[in-house]
Scaffold this motif. Structure first.
Motif, PDB file in Angstrom:
ATOM      1  N   VAL A 125       5.347  15.450  -2.531  1.00 49.51           N
ATOM      2  CA  VAL A 125       4.505  14.382  -1.978  1.00 49.51           C
ATOM      3  C   VAL A 125       5.341  13.126  -1.841  1.00 49.51           C
ATOM      4  CG1 VAL A 125       2.410  13.016  -2.240  1.00 49.51           C
ATOM      5  CG2 VAL A 125       2.456  15.382  -3.059  1.00 49.51           C
ATOM      6  N   ILE A 126       5.511  12.691  -0.614  1.00 47.08           N
ATOM      7  CA  ILE A 126       6.316  11.505  -0.320  1.00 47.08           C
ATOM      8  C   ILE A 126       5.392  10.308  -0.202  1.00 47.08           C
ATOM      9  CG2 ILE A 126       7.861  10.429   1.381  1.00 47.08           C
ATOM     10  CD1 ILE A 126       8.510  13.481   2.133  1.00 47.08           C
TER      11      ILE A 126
ATOM     12  N   HIS B  21       7.543  12.546  -5.069  1.00 49.75           N
ATOM     13  CA  HIS B  21       6.940  13.100  -6.277  1.00 49.75           C
ATOM     14  C   HIS B  21       6.789  14.607  -6.146  1.00 49.75           C
ATOM     15  CE1 HIS B  21       5.640   9.063  -7.709  1.00 49.75           C
ATOM     16  NE2 HIS B  21       5.576   8.812  -6.418  1.00 49.75           N
ATOM     17  N   LEU B  22       6.941  15.308  -7.263  1.00 51.86           N
ATOM     18  CA  LEU B  22       6.641  16.729  -7.338  1.00 51.86           C
ATOM     19  C   LEU B  22       5.306  16.870  -8.075  1.00 51.86           C
ATOM     20  CD1 LEU B  22      10.137  18.186  -8.240  1.00 51.86           C
ATOM     21  CD2 LEU B  22       9.046  18.089  -6.001  1.00 51.86           C
ATOM     22  N   VAL B  23       4.336  17.452  -7.402  1.00 51.45           N
ATOM     23  CA  VAL B  23       2.997  17.593  -7.964  1.00 51.45           C
ATOM     24  C   VAL B  23       2.729  19.071  -8.213  1.00 51.45           C
ATOM     25  CG1 VAL B  23       0.540  17.218  -7.582  1.00 51.45           C
ATOM     26  CG2 VAL B  23       2.210  15.544  -6.742  1.00 51.45           C
ATOM     27  N   ASN B  24       2.562  19.434  -9.463  1.00 51.47           N
ATOM     28  CA  ASN B  24       2.321  20.826  -9.836  1.00 51.47           C
ATOM     29  C   ASN B  24       0.825  21.131  -9.787  1.00 51.47           C
ATOM     30  OD1 ASN B  24       5.082  21.467 -10.435  1.00 51.47           O
ATOM     31  ND2 ASN B  24       4.864  20.273 -12.313  1.00 51.47           N
TER      32      ASN B  24
ATOM     33  N   MET C  12       0.838  -1.194   0.000  1.00 54.85           N
ATOM     34  CA  MET C  12       0.000   0.000   0.000  1.00 54.85           C
ATOM     35  C   MET C  12       0.877   1.249   0.000  1.00 54.85           C
ATOM     36  SD  MET C  12      -3.081  -1.197  -0.044  1.00 54.85           S
ATOM     37  CE  MET C  12      -4.093   0.239   0.345  1.00 54.85           C
ATOM     38  N   ARG C  13       0.287   2.352  -0.416  1.00 54.35           N
ATOM     39  CA  ARG C  13       1.002   3.632  -0.416  1.00 54.35           C
ATOM     40  C   ARG C  13       0.430   4.546   0.666  1.00 54.35           C
ATOM     41  NH1 ARG C  13       3.643   5.040  -5.388  1.00 54.35           N
ATOM     42  NH2 ARG C  13       3.271   3.517  -7.052  1.00 54.35           N
ATOM     43  N   GLY C  14       1.322   5.206   1.395  1.00 50.63           N
ATOM     44  CA  GLY C  14       0.925   6.285   2.282  1.00 50.63           C
ATOM     45  C   GLY C  14       1.476   7.578   1.728  1.00 50.63           C
ATOM     46  N   GLN C  15       0.655   8.626   1.662  1.00 55.78           N
ATOM     47  CA  GLN C  15       1.091   9.891   1.082  1.00 55.78           C
ATOM     48  C   GLN C  15       1.283  10.952   2.161  1.00 55.78           C
ATOM     49  OE1 GLN C  15      -2.194  10.321  -1.917  1.00 55.78           O
ATOM     50  NE2 GLN C  15      -0.492  10.574  -3.340  1.00 55.78           N
ATOM     51  N   ILE C  16       2.407  11.690   2.049  1.00 53.29           N
ATOM     52  CA  ILE C  16       2.689  12.809   2.941  1.00 53.29           C
ATOM     53  C   ILE C  16       2.864  14.042   2.069  1.00 53.29           C
ATOM     54  CG2 ILE C  16       4.249  13.735   4.681  1.00 53.29           C
ATOM     55  CD1 ILE C  16       5.080  10.820   5.297  1.00 53.29           C
ATOM     56  N   GLN C  17       1.952  14.991   2.229  1.00 53.22           N
ATOM     57  CA  GLN C  17       1.956  16.218   1.424  1.00 53.22           C
ATOM     58  C   GLN C  17       2.757  17.298   2.149  1.00 53.22           C
ATOM     59  OE1 GLN C  17      -1.505  18.549   1.880  1.00 53.22           O
ATOM     60  NE2 GLN C  17      -1.529  19.339  -0.222  1.00 53.22           N
ATOM     61  N   VAL C  18       3.724  17.900   1.434  1.00 51.33           N
ATOM     62  CA  VAL C  18       4.572  18.947   2.016  1.00 51.33           C
ATOM     63  C   VAL C  18       4.409  20.225   1.202  1.00 51.33           C
ATOM     64  CG1 VAL C  18       6.859  19.502   2.897  1.00 51.33           C
ATOM     65  CG2 VAL C  18       6.216  17.104   2.570  1.00 51.33           C
ATOM     66  N   LEU C  19       4.056  21.309   1.881  1.00 54.46           N
ATOM     67  CA  LEU C  19       3.837  22.608   1.234  1.00 54.46           C
ATOM     68  C   LEU C  19       4.906  23.620   1.651  1.00 54.46           C
ATOM     69  CD1 LEU C  19      -0.041  22.926   1.776  1.00 54.46           C
ATOM     70  CD2 LEU C  19       1.179  21.857  -0.130  1.00 54.46           C
TER      71      LEU C  19
END
Length: 429
Positions: A171-172, A160-163, A110-117
């Motif tokens: 996003v890790i 990942h870099l999400v534009n 499974m994937r866990g996502q960590i969003q960094v701003l």
């Protein structure tokens, strides 16, 4: 357990006879048999969700004629929709003598996502995360030593870099092997615990920390060869393939086509206490992975002139944790299937999805979807009209002969038969 899923006339047995048969063949205890009809206690229901005031029942049936990876199995399905269980059983029969349905799973990742701003140097931040990869993985795995001891835990990370319209987000992805659990709690806990370290490494601000339901590293594939003769012959098979091609090319058709797949899959997911919304969200997202919403299945002819179907779909289900252990009926469903791993359960679910899709396509390609469906739906209407016991089947038979399934007509038929009167088309006398 050595159950043969081909039981002639199984659908003709009474409820009590079916329960007795499956209890003997799945070695159910008397307590388990009682729970099949009793459902949840209010105490258990209250422990599962908030503000409990009652329960709503969903019929639990058994799909017959399934052979999955060489194993005969009755597959529990929980659904309110008439014809779903019968359709899956009929389609499975067409594959049984040709080997049944074979499945393969890519694993339990499974994937866990960590969003960094708020990152001023996103490319450099991505590099720094990879430089601290081992430290990040170690901190996550410390939160679930039991999972790690079983061979699971974080196995890798992706960055990942999400534009977006306003900024470039970092996003890790935590790549986590959740083994026999669906894994949401484990993955979410890991994502939350490692966030302070992520902020320190990136210089950014962590906001979202949650599992992704697009489980593209947890795919299950199903394949079956179905007898063209049992499906009704070459013309019907040709129509089935054309219907698939229509769905694969047109998202309006694909939505209903894939709903047929999910009719089967969701019923097994629900019966086993798994998360129906997670599985459905993942399936529909996966159907759109090429940028266009397409069919989850493929249908083609083999060299012998038989129909071959394949299905590939994400399958985030478990056999431990959550309602799979809290709900006693879910535990019984797993026992009936005799599954030992989450991957084995995923295979059963995919096999039903493939068969259910074929049943829908076969009906559409031959007599039309409503003929069989409405006959089964007529049972519900007859009960609504006040029919009981043997009278229900008499009403259904009459409505089927007339090909008139309007509730008003079924009510007329029911009332006439109750009074012992003859029934004529469109009126009673």
């Amino acid at each position: 357990m050595n159950t043969h899923s081909r039981v002639k006339g199984f659908y003709k047995l009474s409820v009590a006879e079916r329960v007795k048969w499956i209890a003997a063949n799945a070695c159910l205890t008397e307590e388990e048999v009682q729970k099949l009809s009793g459902g949840l206690s209010m105490d258990v229901a209250d422990s599962m969700v908030e503000n409990v005031i009652g329960q709503i029942g969903t019929p639990l049936g058994l799909a017959a004629n399934f052979k999955v990876n060489g194993k005969d199995v009755f597959i529990p399905m929980a659904t309110e929709e008439p014809s779903v269980i019968a359709a899956a059983s009929n389609a499975a029969k067409a594959a049984y003598d040709l080997g049944g349905i074979y499945t393969f799973s890519t694993g339990t990742i499974m994937r866990g996502q960590i969003q960094v701003l708020d990152i001023c140097d996103p490319y450099a931040a991505r590099a720094r995360v990879y430089e601290h990869k081992e430290e990040i993985m170690e901190q996550c795995n410390l939160k679930d030593p039991t999972l790690v001891a079983l061979g699971g835990g974080v196995k890798d990370i992706e960055v990942h870099l999400v534009n977006t319209v306003r900024e470039t987000m970092l996003v890790i992805h935590l790549i986590v092997d959740t083994k026999d659990a669906m894994g949401a709690n484990a993955v979410n806990t890991m994502a939350e615990c490692v966030s302070p370290l992520i902020e320190k490494v990136t210089g950014g601000r962590v906001v979202l920390r949650i599992i992704s339901n697009l489980a593209d590293k947890r795919l299950v594939r199903a394949r079956g060869v179905f007898s063209s003769e049992l499906l009704g012959g070459g013309e019907i098979v040709k129509n089935i393939i054309s219907a698939f091609e229509f769905a694969d090319a047109d998202p309006y058709r694909a939505a209903t086509h894939n709903k047929g797949v999910m009719n089967g899959m969701t019923a097994v997911v629900l019966a086993t206490g798994n998360d129906t919304r997670a599985v459905e969200a993942g399936a529909h997202a996966y159907a759109s992975r090429t940028g266009k919403y397409r069919s989850l299945t493929t249908w083609e002819l083999n060299k012998d002139g038989n129909l071959v179907g394949t299905l590939e779909v994400p399958m985030a289900v478990g056999i431990i944790g959550g309602a799979t252990k809290t709900n006693p009926v879910a535990k019984i469903a797993l026992k009936i299937m005799d599954v030992k791993t989450a991957e084995e359960l995923a295979g059963m679910i995919a096999a039903v999805g493939l068969a259910e899709n074929l049943a829908s396509l076969r009906a559409l390609s031959a007599e039309g979807i409503q003929t069989g469906h409405m006959r089964l739906h007529a049972k519900n209407l007859a009960i609504m009209a006040g029919a009981k016991g043997d009278l229900i089947e008499q009403v259904v038979q009459r409505a089927t002969e007339e090909k008139d399934f309007r509730y008003s007509r079924i009510l007329e038929i029911t009332n006439s038969l109750k009074r012992g009167e003859d029934v004529v088309d469109g009126a009673s006398e």
